[in-house]
Write a protein that holds these residues in place. Structure first.
Motif, PDB file in Angstrom:
ATOM      1  N   LEU A 154      -8.708  -4.414   2.883  1.00  8.65           N
ATOM      2  CA  LEU A 154      -8.743  -2.969   2.675  1.00  8.65           C
ATOM      3  C   LEU A 154     -10.120  -2.385   2.990  1.00  8.65           C
ATOM      4  CD1 LEU A 154      -6.607  -2.584  -0.566  1.00  8.65           C
ATOM      5  CD2 LEU A 154      -5.947  -2.094   1.789  1.00  8.65           C
ATOM      6  N   ALA A 155     -11.179  -3.156   2.757  1.00  6.73           N
ATOM      7  CA  ALA A 155     -12.520  -2.691   3.102  1.00  6.73           C
ATOM      8  C   ALA A 155     -12.708  -2.626   4.615  1.00  6.73           C
ATOM      9  CB  ALA A 155     -13.571  -3.599   2.475  1.00  6.73           C
ATOM     10  N   ALA A 156     -12.083  -3.534   5.340  1.00  4.74           N
ATOM     11  CA  ALA A 156     -12.198  -3.552   6.800  1.00  4.74           C
ATOM     12  C   ALA A 156     -11.267  -2.543   7.467  1.00  4.74           C
ATOM     13  CB  ALA A 156     -11.896  -4.946   7.324  1.00  4.74           C
ATOM     14  N   LEU A 157     -10.321  -2.019   6.737  1.00  4.49           N
ATOM     15  CA  LEU A 157      -9.320  -1.121   7.320  1.00  4.49           C
ATOM     16  C   LEU A 157      -9.917   0.136   7.958  1.00  4.49           C
ATOM     17  CD1 LEU A 157      -6.239  -1.089   7.644  1.00  4.49           C
ATOM     18  CD2 LEU A 157      -6.123   0.190   5.523  1.00  4.49           C
ATOM     19  N   PRO A 158     -10.833   0.860   7.303  1.00  4.04           N
ATOM     20  CA  PRO A 158     -11.369   2.070   7.958  1.00  4.04           C
ATOM     21  C   PRO A 158     -12.147   1.779   9.249  1.00  4.04           C
ATOM     22  CG  PRO A 158     -11.877   2.091   5.622  1.00  4.04           C
ATOM     23  CD  PRO A 158     -11.311   0.750   5.932  1.00  4.04           C
ATOM     24  N   ARG A 159     -12.826   0.646   9.298  1.00  4.15           N
ATOM     25  CA  ARG A 159     -13.607   0.318  10.500  1.00  4.15           C
ATOM     26  C   ARG A 159     -12.731  -0.148  11.654  1.00  4.15           C
ATOM     27  NH1 ARG A 159     -16.969  -2.899   6.653  1.00  4.15           N
ATOM     28  NH2 ARG A 159     -15.429  -4.432   7.266  1.00  4.15           N
ATOM     29  N   LEU A 198       0.136  -4.553   7.972  1.00  3.30           N
ATOM     30  CA  LEU A 198       1.225  -3.585   7.816  1.00  3.30           C
ATOM     31  C   LEU A 198       1.964  -3.741   6.494  1.00  3.30           C
ATOM     32  CD1 LEU A 198       2.282  -1.318   9.587  1.00  3.30           C
ATOM     33  CD2 LEU A 198       4.020  -2.870  10.423  1.00  3.30           C
ATOM     34  N   SER A 199       2.165  -4.964   6.047  1.00  5.16           N
ATOM     35  CA  SER A 199       2.897  -5.159   4.785  1.00  5.16           C
ATOM     36  C   SER A 199       2.102  -4.681   3.582  1.00  5.16           C
ATOM     37  CB  SER A 199       3.252  -6.635   4.613  1.00  5.16           C
ATOM     38  OG  SER A 199       2.077  -7.407   4.490  1.00  5.16           O
ATOM     39  N   VAL A 200       0.790  -4.599   3.708  1.00  6.93           N
ATOM     40  CA  VAL A 200      -0.047  -4.116   2.613  1.00  6.93           C
ATOM     41  C   VAL A 200      -0.148  -2.597   2.635  1.00  6.93           C
ATOM     42  CG1 VAL A 200      -2.389  -4.193   1.667  1.00  6.93           C
ATOM     43  CG2 VAL A 200      -1.362  -6.263   2.568  1.00  6.93           C
ATOM     44  N   THR A 201      -0.148  -1.999   3.818  1.00 12.12           N
ATOM     45  CA  THR A 201      -0.433  -0.566   3.924  1.00 12.12           C
ATOM     46  C   THR A 201       0.788   0.306   4.211  1.00 12.12           C
ATOM     47  OG1 THR A 201      -0.916  -0.795   6.283  1.00 12.12           O
ATOM     48  CG2 THR A 201      -2.755  -1.007   4.746  1.00 12.12           C
ATOM     49  N   LEU A 202       1.874  -0.251   4.678  1.00 13.71           N
ATOM     50  CA  LEU A 202       3.013   0.552   5.126  1.00 13.71           C
ATOM     51  C   LEU A 202       3.636   1.431   4.045  1.00 13.71           C
ATOM     52  CD1 LEU A 202       4.871   1.246   7.503  1.00 13.71           C
ATOM     53  CD2 LEU A 202       6.348  -0.599   6.759  1.00 13.71           C
ATOM     54  N   MET A 257      -4.193   6.089   0.552  1.00 12.69           N
ATOM     55  CA  MET A 257      -4.052   5.268  -0.651  1.00 12.69           C
ATOM     56  C   MET A 257      -3.566   3.846  -0.378  1.00 12.69           C
ATOM     57  SD  MET A 257      -2.645   7.664  -3.585  1.00 12.69           S
ATOM     58  CE  MET A 257      -3.544   9.087  -4.077  1.00 12.69           C
ATOM     59  N   PRO A 258      -4.163   3.127   0.558  1.00 13.34           N
ATOM     60  CA  PRO A 258      -3.741   1.732   0.724  1.00 13.34           C
ATOM     61  C   PRO A 258      -4.202   0.852  -0.439  1.00 13.34           C
ATOM     62  CG  PRO A 258      -5.580   2.193   2.164  1.00 13.34           C
ATOM     63  CD  PRO A 258      -5.175   3.501   1.533  1.00 13.34           C
ATOM     64  N   TRP A 259      -5.152   1.329  -1.236  1.00 12.79           N
ATOM     65  CA  TRP A 259      -5.669   0.578  -2.382  1.00 12.79           C
ATOM     66  C   TRP A 259      -4.641   0.447  -3.495  1.00 12.79           C
ATOM     67  CZ3 TRP A 259      -5.463   3.743  -6.555  1.00 12.79           C
ATOM     68  CH2 TRP A 259      -5.504   5.105  -6.321  1.00 12.79           C
ATOM     69  N   TRP A 260      -3.534   1.166  -3.424  1.00 16.29           N
ATOM     70  CA  TRP A 260      -2.518   1.072  -4.471  1.00 16.29           C
ATOM     71  C   TRP A 260      -1.910  -0.326  -4.552  1.00 16.29           C
ATOM     72  CZ3 TRP A 260      -1.873   4.255  -8.354  1.00 16.29           C
ATOM     73  CH2 TRP A 260      -0.766   4.074  -9.185  1.00 16.29           C
ATOM     74  N   TYR A 261      -1.989  -1.060  -3.466  1.00 14.73           N
ATOM     75  CA  TYR A 261      -1.518  -2.447  -3.470  1.00 14.73           C
ATOM     76  C   TYR A 261      -2.297  -3.264  -4.503  1.00 14.73           C
ATOM     77  CZ  TYR A 261       0.083  -6.917  -1.633  1.00 14.73           C
ATOM     78  OH  TYR A 261       0.651  -8.157  -1.497  1.00 14.73           O
ATOM     79  N   LEU A 262      -3.587  -3.006  -4.630  1.00 15.22           N
ATOM     80  CA  LEU A 262      -4.398  -3.683  -5.645  1.00 15.22           C
ATOM     81  C   LEU A 262      -3.978  -3.290  -7.053  1.00 15.22           C
ATOM     82  CD1 LEU A 262      -7.981  -3.570  -4.147  1.00 15.22           C
ATOM     83  CD2 LEU A 262      -6.562  -5.568  -4.547  1.00 15.22           C
ATOM     84  N   VAL A 263      -3.582  -2.036  -7.231  1.00 13.15           N
ATOM     85  CA  VAL A 263      -3.105  -1.593  -8.549  1.00 13.15           C
ATOM     86  C   VAL A 263      -1.846  -2.369  -8.928  1.00 13.15           C
ATOM     87  CG1 VAL A 263      -2.190   0.385  -9.843  1.00 13.15           C
ATOM     88  CG2 VAL A 263      -4.140   0.692  -8.322  1.00 13.15           C
ATOM     89  N   GLN A 264      -0.948  -2.544  -7.978  1.00 11.96           N
ATOM     90  CA  GLN A 264       0.266  -3.299  -8.267  1.00 11.96           C
ATOM     91  C   GLN A 264      -0.025  -4.771  -8.530  1.00 11.96           C
ATOM     92  OE1 GLN A 264       2.957  -2.209  -5.047  1.00 11.96           O
ATOM     93  NE2 GLN A 264       3.972  -0.846  -6.492  1.00 11.96           N
ATOM     94  N   LEU A 265      -0.971  -5.352  -7.803  1.00  7.75           N
ATOM     95  CA  LEU A 265      -1.367  -6.730  -8.079  1.00  7.75           C
ATOM     96  C   LEU A 265      -1.954  -6.855  -9.481  1.00  7.75           C
ATOM     97  CD1 LEU A 265      -3.078  -8.029  -4.803  1.00  7.75           C
ATOM     98  CD2 LEU A 265      -0.935  -8.783  -5.801  1.00  7.75           C
TER      99      LEU A 265
END
Length: 141
Positions: free
Chosen positions: A14-19, A31-35, A41-49
């Motif tokens: 997720l940190a590398a995603l913007p770059r 894609l499975s993490v951000t789709l 809000m791709p960081w919501w995956y961490l909230v679910q984890l």
């Protein structure tokens, strides 16, 4: 190992995603993490984890079934409030499915705690449910 390793890998991705927005192979591999989530809000995956880890760990926090139910109810209620506040999913269908699933899990835990026969824990769990639904209704307006 998986409690630290998997979230660490997700944080690095997720940190590398913007770059690496232009790198198509990287975007396809994540894609499975951000789709399911909105682009901001791709960081919501961490909230679910984190939610899954906390719910799993709640059985090891106490030997009492009532306290385990209380911990799970608190964690799921907080998740429900955050879910209503942030609305992280792209699709309304996924949002409502997640919200309904969270409410269903909380209701199963409440019914188990209330059937256990201890009114004090049942009352505390019921308080958290009413408070979480009230805050969810307040933030959804």
């Amino acid at each position: 190992l998986w409690c630290v390793g998997v979230p660490l890998v997700v944080v690095v991705l997720l940190a590398a995603l913007p770059r690496r927005q232009e790198d198509m192979s990287f975007r396809l591999s994540t894609l499975s993490v951000t789709l399911p989530y909105r682009p901001d809000m791709p960081w919501w995956y961490l909230v679910q984890l984190l939610l899954n880890v906390l719910v799993s760990m709640s059985v090891s926090l106490s030997e009492s079934a009532q306290e385990q139910a209380l911990y799970m109810t608190v964690f799921l209620s907080l998740y429900g409030c955050l879910l209503v506040s942030f609305r992280p999913f792209c699709s309304w269908v996924v949002y409502y499915a997640s919200l309904t699933g969270t409410i269903g899990r909380v209701l199963v835990i409440i019914s188990g705690a209330l059937l256990e026969g201890t009114s004090s824990v049942g009352a505390i769990v019921l308080f958290f449910i009413i408070a979480s639904y009230a805050s969810a209704a307040f933030f959804s307006i």
